[in-house]
Enzyme design. Structure first.
Site, mmCIF file in Angstrom:
data_model
loop_
_atom_site.group_PDB
_atom_site.id
_atom_site.type_symbol
_atom_site.label_atom_id
_atom_site.label_comp_id
_atom_site.label_asym_id
_atom_site.label_seq_id
_atom_site.Cartn_x
_atom_site.Cartn_y
_atom_site.Cartn_z
ATOM 1 N N PHE A 267 9.465 5.427 8.055
ATOM 2 C CA PHE A 267 8.237 6.050 8.561
ATOM 3 C C PHE A 267 7.334 4.919 9.041
ATOM 4 C CE2 PHE A 267 3.881 7.477 7.293
ATOM 5 C CZ PHE A 267 3.804 8.698 7.955
ATOM 6 N N PRO B 164 -0.412 -4.148 12.022
ATOM 7 C CA PRO B 164 -1.167 -5.307 11.537
ATOM 8 C C PRO B 164 -2.675 -5.045 11.501
ATOM 9 C CG PRO B 164 0.522 -6.009 13.081
ATOM 10 C CD PRO B 164 0.559 -4.513 13.063
ATOM 11 N N ALA C 192 -4.086 -1.851 11.717
ATOM 12 C CA ALA C 192 -4.361 -0.446 11.381
ATOM 13 C C ALA C 192 -3.617 -0.082 10.104
ATOM 14 C CB ALA C 192 -3.940 0.474 12.533
ATOM 15 N N ILE D 137 7.261 -1.882 6.823
ATOM 16 C CA ILE D 137 7.992 -0.608 6.924
ATOM 17 C C ILE D 137 9.158 -0.563 5.935
ATOM 18 C CG2 ILE D 137 9.263 0.920 8.506
ATOM 19 C CD1 ILE D 137 6.121 0.562 8.974
ATOM 20 N N HIS E 157 4.039 -6.354 -26.042
ATOM 21 C CA HIS E 157 5.161 -7.304 -26.155
ATOM 22 C C HIS E 157 4.679 -8.737 -26.403
ATOM 23 C CE1 HIS E 157 7.581 -4.010 -24.566
ATOM 24 N NE2 HIS E 157 8.677 -4.730 -24.736
ATOM 25 N N GLY E 158 3.391 -8.995 -26.310
ATOM 26 C CA GLY E 158 2.887 -10.360 -26.506
ATOM 27 C C GLY E 158 3.513 -11.326 -25.510
ATOM 28 N N GLU F 171 1.110 4.475 0.700
ATOM 29 C CA GLU F 171 0.860 5.916 0.908
ATOM 30 C C GLU F 171 -0.620 6.252 0.630
ATOM 31 O OE1 GLU F 171 3.850 8.728 0.055
ATOM 32 O OE2 GLU F 171 5.469 7.261 0.235
HETATM 33 C C1 LIG Z 1 5.749 -2.613 -0.090
HETATM 34 C C2 LIG Z 1 5.039 -1.778 0.923
HETATM 35 C C3 LIG Z 1 5.701 -0.751 1.558
HETATM 36 C C4 LIG Z 1 5.071 -0.012 2.574
HETATM 37 N N1 LIG Z 1 5.783 0.938 3.251
HETATM 38 C C5 LIG Z 1 5.215 1.514 4.350
HETATM 39 C C6 LIG Z 1 5.992 2.392 5.191
HETATM 40 O O1 LIG Z 1 7.167 2.667 4.926
HETATM 41 N N2 LIG Z 1 5.407 2.910 6.311
HETATM 42 C C7 LIG Z 1 4.104 2.627 6.635
HETATM 43 O O2 LIG Z 1 3.643 3.122 7.659
HETATM 44 N N3 LIG Z 1 3.340 1.809 5.855
HETATM 45 C C8 LIG Z 1 3.872 1.249 4.734
HETATM 46 N N4 LIG Z 1 3.122 0.401 3.953
HETATM 47 C C9 LIG Z 1 1.745 0.121 4.337
HETATM 48 C C10 LIG Z 1 0.715 0.691 3.383
HETATM 49 O O3 LIG Z 1 0.642 2.089 3.503
HETATM 50 C C11 LIG Z 1 -0.616 -0.041 3.676
HETATM 51 O O4 LIG Z 1 -0.461 -1.369 3.207
HETATM 52 C C12 LIG Z 1 -1.803 0.645 3.022
HETATM 53 O O5 LIG Z 1 -2.068 1.883 3.612
HETATM 54 C C13 LIG Z 1 -3.074 -0.222 3.093
HETATM 55 O O6 LIG Z 1 -3.303 -0.723 4.372
HETATM 56 P P1 LIG Z 1 -3.582 -2.280 4.558
HETATM 57 O O7 LIG Z 1 -2.489 -3.024 3.854
HETATM 58 O O8 LIG Z 1 -3.748 -2.550 6.001
HETATM 59 O O9 LIG Z 1 -4.906 -2.583 3.780
HETATM 60 P P2 LIG Z 1 -6.450 -2.386 4.362
HETATM 61 O O10 LIG Z 1 -6.529 -1.080 5.022
HETATM 62 O O11 LIG Z 1 -6.806 -3.594 5.125
HETATM 63 O O12 LIG Z 1 -7.246 -2.354 3.016
HETATM 64 C C14 LIG Z 1 -7.652 -3.504 2.279
HETATM 65 C C15 LIG Z 1 -8.583 -3.047 1.163
HETATM 66 O O13 LIG Z 1 -9.745 -2.408 1.692
HETATM 67 C C16 LIG Z 1 -9.886 -1.101 1.169
HETATM 68 N N5 LIG Z 1 -10.439 -0.203 2.172
HETATM 69 C C17 LIG Z 1 -10.047 -0.031 3.459
HETATM 70 N N6 LIG Z 1 -10.767 0.917 4.060
HETATM 71 C C18 LIG Z 1 -11.646 1.377 3.145
HETATM 72 C C19 LIG Z 1 -12.651 2.388 3.125
HETATM 73 N N7 LIG Z 1 -12.903 3.150 4.198
HETATM 74 N N8 LIG Z 1 -13.361 2.580 2.017
HETATM 75 C C20 LIG Z 1 -13.100 1.843 0.913
HETATM 76 N N9 LIG Z 1 -12.160 0.903 0.835
HETATM 77 C C21 LIG Z 1 -11.425 0.672 1.935
HETATM 78 C C22 LIG Z 1 -8.464 -0.712 0.752
HETATM 79 O O14 LIG Z 1 -8.461 0.303 -0.240
HETATM 80 C C23 LIG Z 1 -7.937 -2.034 0.233
HETATM 81 O O15 LIG Z 1 -8.361 -2.217 -1.079
HETATM 82 C C24 LIG Z 1 3.727 -0.303 2.916
HETATM 83 C C25 LIG Z 1 3.042 -1.320 2.231
HETATM 84 C C26 LIG Z 1 3.682 -2.059 1.272
HETATM 85 C C27 LIG Z 1 2.921 -3.178 0.602
#
Ligand SMILES: Cc1cc2nc3c(=O)[nH]c(=O)nc-3n(C[C@H](O)[C@H](O)[C@H](O)COP(=O)(O)OP(=O)(O)OC[C@H]3O[C@@H](n4cnc5c(N)ncnc54)[C@H](O)[C@@H]3O)c2cc1C
Length: 383
Positions: free
Chosen positions: A122, A127, A129, A156, A339-340, A364
């Site tokens: 999905f 980068p 968004a 992804i 578990h310390g 998610e």
């Molecule tokens: C191992 C892994 C697997 C993943 N798999 C998928 C996948 O299969 N497909 C896919 O599409 N994506 C995937 N993702 C992406 C994941 O969904 C995003 O990393 C996540 O939605 C957060 O986006 P970001 O990393 O850009 O963080 P950002 O959006 O930059 O957020 C950084 C921080 O700011 C906070 N923040 C941002 N906006 C707000 C707001 N309006 N109010 C308050 N706090 C806010 C966030 O909560 C977070 O703490 C995956 C990520 C990881 C790490």
């Protein structure tokens, strides 16, 4: 809704035995090799795990949300990376096609997704968004009976291996919001689709993520999910509603496993002449974790039943994701504490789980985004 309690009990018994006898003994290997062993993948396919929530007419098990939640809780009792491979197929990888796809799209892809012959991914995050997914910049420009995709998708899951991708891209450049986004099915061998190197993650070794890069990638117009432009963001959000309940159920399963690990250790290890479990401050940690895991189980099953009954559970799914992802983080932290020093050592499962569960608060929809969704829906309901 549970359709046939006896059949479901049998399925859960089979999965529980598989988890105990096949997956738990291979957890360390999964982490060391950073791959699900091939023979276990085959066994998962034979058991139907790749098609758990895919309807029976497409060769899946067609579980209701409540049934799926109970199964996910059982599967949660082992390393979450085992689940990630087939969970992504059943969940965010296939659900877009299932929920909004045309009959032809469903017939072409879903039966092969259900057997695990095809692996899916999905692609929403980019980068620039992440939480603000509706601002995505990947473009899809119509050219005859094709669309030309350009852009990069980040983190992804299943990216390095997937055969089929659900890709959200902007088809209307004049609409910078959700309405300009369309969902496409993109096959993994389409020229112009490139995979970045696998990411080096904190935990969940064995589940792989990478960048998916589109460079003039030509996708047939018939691959628009549902055949209509501009519906892609809605599709993505519907997919995530179900996904959030599934992930919440997995968090409950992991928490229950960690309670068990903590209790066993606390009974075996003695300090000050008695088992740790007889010290009241250790008992407090065990009791808090047990209580929180139970609360998670109760709320996920309630939301799942409501979804099966046709209720809109968007708010409740976010409540579950918010509580369960944070809850399992607290439970994992206490498990290490019980578990310390041993809990800090890699040979103990709790060290690995502590890192694995960190992800649940991020993907998610982060915890903060769940809070935003819940509060926004609350305000909307009264106004
Ligand atoms: C191992 C892994 C697997 C993943 N798999 C998928 C996948 O299969 N497909 C896919 O599409 N994506 C995937 N993702 C992406 C994941 O969904 C995003 O990393 C996540 O939605 C957060 O986006 P970001 O990393 O850009 O963080 P950002 O959006 O930059 O957020 C950084 C921080 O700011 C906070 N923040 C941002 N906006 C707000 C707001 N309006 N109010 C308050 N706090 C806010 C966030 O909560 C977070 O703490 C995956 C990520 C990881 C790490």
């Amino acid at each position: 809704m549970i359709r046939d309690p006896e059949l479901l009990d049998q399925l859960i018994d089979t999965i529980s035995r598989f988890v105990r006898e096949r997956l738990i003994p291979n957890e360390a290997r999964l982490a060391e090799e950073d791959a699900v062993p091939a023979e276990l993948l085959e066994e998962m396919k034979e058991m139907g795990l790749f098609g758990l929530s895919i309807p029976e007419e497409y060769g899946g098990l067609g579980l209701t949300m409540e049934e799926e939640a109970l199964v996910a809780m059982e599967i949660g009792k082992t390393s979450p990376a085992f689940r990630s491979v087939f969970g992504t197929n059943n969940g965010i990888g296939a659900q877009g096609i299932l929920i909004d796809g045309t009959p032809e799209q469903k017939a072409k892809y879903v039966p092969r997704l259900a057997t695990g012959e095809l692996l899916s991914s999905f692609c929403l995050t980019e980068p620039d968004a992440g939480s603000d997914a509706a601002s995505l910049r990947t473009t899809a420009v119509r050219d005859g009976d094709h669309y030309v995709l350009n852009g990069t998708k980040r983190f992804i899951t299943n990216g390095p291996e997937a055969d089929v991708f659900t890709v959200m891209a902007r088809t209307d450049p004049s609409n910078k919001g959700a309405g300009g986004i369309t969902a496409f099915i993109v096959e993994g061998d389409t020229p112009g689709l490139k995979r970045g190197p696998a990411d080096n993650k904190m935990g969940q070794k064995g589940a792989h993520t990478c960048d998916i890069i589109f460079e003039d990638c030509r996708v047939p117009a018939e691959n628009i999910i549902g055949g209509v432009e501009g519906k892609g963001f809605k599709t993505a959000m519907k997919v995530l509603d179900r996904g959030r309940l599934h992930i919440s159920a997995v968090c409950v399963g992991v928490a229950e496993r960690l309670v068990e690990e903590s209790l066993n250790y606390a009974i075996e290890r003695k300090q000050f002449g008695v088992p740790l479990a007889e010290h009241q401050l250790v008992q407090a940690m065990l009791a808090d974790s047990k209580t929180e895991a139970y609360a998670g189980r109760a709320m996920v099953l309630d939301a799942a039943r409501r979804k099966d009954a046709g209720e809109n559970v968007s708010t409740l799914a976010s409540c579950c994701k918010l509580f369960c992802a944070e809850m399992v983080g607290r439970v994992a932290d206490r498990a290490v504490q019980v578990h310390g020093g041993a809990g800090y050592m890699a040979e103990y499962a709790v060290e690995r789980f502590y890192r694995d569960v960190r992800l649940f608060r991020i993907y998610e929809g982060t915890t903060q985004i769940q809070q935003v969704v819940i509060a926004r829906n609350m305000v909307r309901e009264v106004s």
